[in-house]
Design a protein around this motif. Sequence first.
Motif, short mmCIF file in Angstrom:
data_model
loop_
_atom_site.label_atom_id
_atom_site.label_comp_id
_atom_site.label_asym_id
_atom_site.label_seq_id
_atom_site.Cartn_x
_atom_site.Cartn_y
_atom_site.Cartn_z
N GLU A 192 0.72 -1.06 0.09
CA GLU A 192 -0.11 0.22 -0.03
C GLU A 192 1.05 1.36 -0.06
OE1 GLU A 192 -3.05 2.08 3.16
OE2 GLU A 192 -3.23 -0.16 2.77
N SER A 193 2.07 1.12 0.84
CA SER A 193 2.79 2.33 0.85
C SER A 193 3.54 2.64 -0.49
CB SER A 193 3.93 2.11 2.02
OG SER A 193 4.73 3.24 2.00
N LEU A 194 4.15 1.63 -0.88
CA LEU A 194 4.82 1.62 -2.45
C LEU A 194 3.66 2.15 -3.30
CD1 LEU A 194 6.47 -1.84 -2.48
CD2 LEU A 194 7.44 0.34 -1.99
N ARG A 195 2.39 1.76 -3.49
CA ARG A 195 1.66 2.18 -4.48
C ARG A 195 1.26 3.87 -4.24
NH1 ARG A 195 1.09 -0.67 -9.00
NH2 ARG A 195 1.06 -2.83 -8.63
N GLU A 196 1.19 4.17 -3.03
CA GLU A 196 0.97 5.47 -2.59
C GLU A 196 2.26 6.35 -3.08
OE1 GLU A 196 0.37 5.88 1.65
OE2 GLU A 196 -1.71 4.79 1.63
N LYS A 197 3.37 5.85 -3.20
CA LYS A 197 4.53 6.44 -3.79
C LYS A 197 4.79 6.33 -5.02
CE LYS A 197 7.10 6.23 0.72
NZ LYS A 197 6.76 7.52 1.20
N GLY A 198 3.69 5.87 -5.80
CA GLY A 198 3.78 5.68 -7.27
C GLY A 198 4.44 4.69 -7.88
N VAL A 199 4.57 3.61 -6.97
CA VAL A 199 5.45 2.35 -7.45
C VAL A 199 4.34 1.50 -8.48
CG1 VAL A 199 6.34 0.25 -6.98
CG2 VAL A 199 6.95 2.12 -5.73
#
Length: 159
Positions: free
Chosen positions: A9-16
């Motif tokens: 979830e954090s990676l997706r929030e960072k645009g990954v």
Amino acid sequence: MVNEDNLIESLREKGVTNDVLIGLMCDRSIDHIVGILGIFKSGAGYLAIDPKTPYERIDYMVKDSGVNLIIGHSKYLESINVNTRFLDISNFNEWGSIFDDQSHCKQESVAYVLYTSGTTGFPKGVVTEQRNISAYCNSFLQEFKFQPKDHLELGKKLG
């Protein structure tokens, strides 16, 4: 322990997104394993960064590979000299399910990049795709006929 679903979830929030390369710089621990699985499930690949590697080489690998996010333990992340975002893996402190079906990776996706010593004096990145890992694991399981009660000792570096 790290929860890889929170990490995803954090990676997706960072645009990954799929096929993005993320640096992974952790001690040999459960955090490292969960980091790898979380990165894979996000659809991204990882650049293996050994914390014992000289800083100049780490800087070169990060710049050369285009990594703009490194996940790892904060004691290592603070000493990196490249302009990169850092995510402390210790912040994801609950253990989650790493075996659900919500993976974003594809067989042709980059799994990881390892840097060799390079014949030109500079390290060279070698790409391994998800399909290569699947083929290796399937062959290994067929050859050695592992059962659920069996154990395997990790004798090599984790990337």
